[in-house]
Motif scaffolding. Structure first.
Motif, PDB file in Angstrom:
ATOM      1  N   GLY A 146       6.420  13.409  11.692  1.00 29.58           N
ATOM      2  CA  GLY A 146       6.085  11.821  12.423  1.00 29.58           C
ATOM      3  C   GLY A 146       6.171  10.521  11.822  1.00 29.58           C
ATOM      4  N   PRO A 147       6.441   8.977  12.665  1.00 30.41           N
ATOM      5  CA  PRO A 147       6.615   7.978  12.270  1.00 30.41           C
ATOM      6  C   PRO A 147       5.485   7.455  10.594  1.00 30.41           C
ATOM      7  N   ARG A 148       3.930   7.954  10.998  1.00 28.11           N
ATOM      8  CA  ARG A 148       3.306   6.930   9.565  1.00 28.11           C
ATOM      9  C   ARG A 148       3.525   7.628   8.162  1.00 28.11           C
ATOM     10  N   VAL A 149       4.169   7.326   7.786  1.00 23.80           N
ATOM     11  CA  VAL A 149       4.492   7.379   6.116  1.00 23.80           C
ATOM     12  C   VAL A 149       3.364   7.385   5.549  1.00 23.80           C
ATOM     13  N   LEU A 150       2.664   7.762   4.112  1.00 22.41           N
ATOM     14  CA  LEU A 150       1.431   7.290   3.001  1.00 22.41           C
ATOM     15  C   LEU A 150       3.077   7.655   1.797  1.00 22.41           C
ATOM     16  N   ASP A 151       2.714   7.223   1.293  1.00 23.99           N
ATOM     17  CA  ASP A 151       4.062   6.913  -0.198  1.00 23.99           C
ATOM     18  C   ASP A 151       2.937   6.224  -0.900  1.00 23.99           C
ATOM     19  N   ALA A 152       2.659   7.648  -2.081  1.00 23.67           N
ATOM     20  CA  ALA A 152       1.513   7.656  -3.319  1.00 23.67           C
ATOM     21  C   ALA A 152       1.730   8.488  -4.349  1.00 23.67           C
ATOM     22  N   PRO A 153       1.904   7.810  -5.534  1.00 27.03           N
ATOM     23  CA  PRO A 153       2.097   5.931  -5.722  1.00 27.03           C
ATOM     24  C   PRO A 153       3.266   5.628  -5.359  1.00 27.03           C
ATOM     25  N   CYS A 154       3.522   4.355  -5.107  1.00 31.62           N
ATOM     26  CA  CYS A 154       4.608   3.697  -4.360  1.00 31.62           C
ATOM     27  C   CYS A 154       5.758   3.100  -5.404  1.00 31.62           C
ATOM     28  N   GLY A 155       5.287   2.471  -6.390  1.00 27.41           N
ATOM     29  CA  GLY A 155       6.073   1.913  -7.831  1.00 27.41           C
ATOM     30  C   GLY A 155       6.416   0.865  -7.049  1.00 27.41           C
ATOM     31  N   SER A 156       7.678   0.608  -7.188  1.00 25.79           N
ATOM     32  CA  SER A 156       7.686  -0.772  -7.133  1.00 25.79           C
ATOM     33  C   SER A 156       8.708  -0.848  -5.472  1.00 25.79           C
ATOM     34  N   GLY A 157       8.169   0.223  -4.464  1.00 28.01           N
ATOM     35  CA  GLY A 157       8.678   0.163  -2.833  1.00 28.01           C
ATOM     36  C   GLY A 157       9.948   0.351  -2.703  1.00 28.01           C
TER      37      GLY A 157
ATOM     38  N   LEU B  90       0.665   2.632  -2.150  1.00 27.01           N
ATOM     39  CA  LEU B  90      -0.536   3.141  -2.732  1.00 27.01           C
ATOM     40  C   LEU B  90       0.727   2.960  -3.918  1.00 27.01           C
ATOM     41  N   ASP B  91      -0.220   1.491  -5.083  1.00 24.70           N
ATOM     42  CA  ASP B  91       0.321   1.948  -6.396  1.00 24.70           C
ATOM     43  C   ASP B  91      -0.718   1.022  -7.092  1.00 24.70           C
ATOM     44  N   ILE B  92      -0.929   1.597  -8.017  1.00 25.35           N
ATOM     45  CA  ILE B  92      -1.880   0.788  -9.471  1.00 25.35           C
ATOM     46  C   ILE B  92      -1.547  -0.236 -10.100  1.00 25.35           C
ATOM     47  N   SER B  93      -0.329  -0.461 -10.503  1.00 20.50           N
ATOM     48  CA  SER B  93       0.737  -1.145 -10.531  1.00 20.50           C
ATOM     49  C   SER B  93       0.741  -2.583  -9.914  1.00 20.50           C
ATOM     50  N   ALA B  94       0.030  -4.001 -10.442  1.00 22.51           N
ATOM     51  CA  ALA B  94      -0.762  -5.280  -9.885  1.00 22.51           C
ATOM     52  C   ALA B  94       1.215  -5.615  -9.897  1.00 22.51           C
ATOM     53  N   GLU B  95       2.117  -5.878 -11.272  1.00 21.62           N
ATOM     54  CA  GLU B  95       3.522  -6.322 -11.240  1.00 21.62           C
ATOM     55  C   GLU B  95       4.437  -5.224 -10.124  1.00 21.62           C
ATOM     56  N   ALA B  96       3.957  -3.692  -9.713  1.00 20.43           N
ATOM     57  CA  ALA B  96       5.211  -2.775  -9.132  1.00 20.43           C
ATOM     58  C   ALA B  96       4.616  -3.982  -7.446  1.00 20.43           C
ATOM     59  N   ILE B  97       3.137  -3.347  -7.631  1.00 22.17           N
ATOM     60  CA  ILE B  97       2.869  -3.963  -5.940  1.00 22.17           C
ATOM     61  C   ILE B  97       3.241  -5.474  -5.089  1.00 22.17           C
ATOM     62  N   ALA B  98       3.146  -6.504  -6.683  1.00 22.19           N
ATOM     63  CA  ALA B  98       3.832  -7.758  -6.150  1.00 22.19           C
ATOM     64  C   ALA B  98       5.437  -7.672  -6.423  1.00 22.19           C
ATOM     65  N   HIS B  99       5.909  -7.125  -7.071  1.00 19.11           N
ATOM     66  CA  HIS B  99       7.749  -7.028  -6.545  1.00 19.11           C
ATOM     67  C   HIS B  99       7.993  -6.396  -5.466  1.00 19.11           C
ATOM     68  N   ALA B 100       7.028  -5.322  -4.782  1.00 17.06           N
ATOM     69  CA  ALA B 100       6.908  -4.877  -3.594  1.00 17.06           C
ATOM     70  C   ALA B 100       6.562  -5.606  -2.470  1.00 17.06           C
ATOM     71  N   ARG B 101       6.042  -6.440  -2.257  1.00 17.79           N
ATOM     72  CA  ARG B 101       5.689  -6.956  -1.623  1.00 17.79           C
ATOM     73  C   ARG B 101       6.370  -8.233  -1.306  1.00 17.79           C
ATOM     74  N   GLU B 102       7.335  -8.820  -2.474  1.00 16.42           N
ATOM     75  CA  GLU B 102       7.974 -10.019  -2.070  1.00 16.42           C
ATOM     76  C   GLU B 102       9.095  -9.432  -1.487  1.00 16.42           C
ATOM     77  N   LEU B 103       9.980  -7.852  -2.080  1.00 20.74           N
ATOM     78  CA  LEU B 103      11.073  -8.346  -1.154  1.00 20.74           C
ATOM     79  C   LEU B 103      10.494  -7.538   0.141  1.00 20.74           C
ATOM     80  N   ALA B 104       9.044  -6.999   1.020  1.00 19.50           N
ATOM     81  CA  ALA B 104       9.053  -6.276   2.024  1.00 19.50           C
ATOM     82  C   ALA B 104       8.040  -6.569   1.928  1.00 19.50           C
ATOM     83  N   PRO B 105       7.124  -7.865   2.880  1.00 18.27           N
ATOM     84  CA  PRO B 105       6.350  -8.894   2.912  1.00 18.27           C
ATOM     85  C   PRO B 105       4.948  -8.393   3.673  1.00 18.27           C
ATOM     86  N   SER B 106       5.759  -7.585   5.147  1.00 21.33           N
ATOM     87  CA  SER B 106       4.593  -7.320   6.107  1.00 21.33           C
ATOM     88  C   SER B 106       4.752  -5.542   6.306  1.00 21.33           C
TER      89      SER B 106
END
Length: 235
Positions: A38-49, A65-81
């Motif tokens: 189906g359409p709902r996906v959990l990516d764990a750990p997701c790294g930089s997305g 989901l990822d433990i790396s603050a740097e990776a999540i910040a990078h991913a959020r910058e690319l896809a904020p929503s």
């Protein structure tokens, strides 16, 4: 402290982001979207997305989901929503996730000790009816041709990896050195090595009803010497 909680800094993450060609991500997402979940996906750990972002581009609703603050910040910058969460996948059951498809890509399976891996698989079985594990350290892939040393450059970072295999514990120890010319990071990665049969039994014991083993995204069968194991488990 578990090694991976401090391993994935900007140097290591910059290297891995540069090391994977977009065509590889596209092929991996083709594979997982072809499973009919189906359409709902959990990516764990997701790294930089990289998988999460491509899945959203194709219309999926993804939580990364990822433990790396740097990776999540990078991913959020690319896809904020996108639904990014910073946290440890070893405590996946505490997040209350629900999905149609769960992904553990990028050779992340094997980071935890055996007890932790069993708990992680049980948590994944509770989260989603379909699971894909991308595992480059399956014994049949790793041991026939384990190199002593690997040198690569990607993302503006030089990497040296020195491998050793502990036969008593079934662990691959990788002494990594990352440098960008000004900074150097040295860290040891620990990968717990399982055969494909052992992983299959762990998945069945975690609550999945069936397991398929593939040697690559083209759907080829997994065998001794395959460079990776893609395990698809269904409840």
């Amino acid at each position: 402290m578990t090694w991976y909680t401090s391993f994935f800094t900007d140097l290591a993450n910059s290297f891995w982001r540069g090391a994977v060609h977009p065509s590889q991500t596209s092929a991996e997402v083709d594979f997982v979207t072809g499973l009919g979940a189906g359409p709902r996906v959990l990516d764990a750990p997701c790294g930089s997305g990289r998988h999460s972002i491509e899945l959203v581009r194709r219309g999926y609703a993804v939580t990364g989901l990822d433990i790396s603050a740097e990776a999540i910040a990078h991913a959020r910058e690319l896809a904020p929503s996108l639904g990014w969460r910073q946290g440890d996948f070893s405590s996946l059951g505490s997040f209350g996730f629900a999905a149609d498809l769960a992904l553990c890509m990028g050779n992340s399976f094997g980071y935890l000790d055996h007890t932790g891996s069993l708990r992680f698989l049980a948590d994944l079985a509770a989260v989603a009816p379909v699971l894909v594990i991308d595992y480059g350290c399956a014994a049949e892939s790793l041991l026939p041709s384990l190199p002593g040393e690997i040198r690569m450059s990607a993302g503006g970072v030089d990497m040296v990896a020195v491998n050793s295999y502990d036969v008593a514990s079934g662990r691959l120890l990788i002494d990594f050195t990352f440098t960008d010319g000004e900074r150097t990071q040295r860290s040891v990665c620990v990968q717990h090595v399982y055969t494909a049969g052992e992983l299959s039994r762990m998945l069945l014991g975690a609550g999945f009803a069936s397991v398929e083993l593939f040697g690559d995204t083209d759907g080829s069968a997994f065998r001794v010497g395959s460079h990776r194991l893609l395990a698809v488990a269904r409840r």
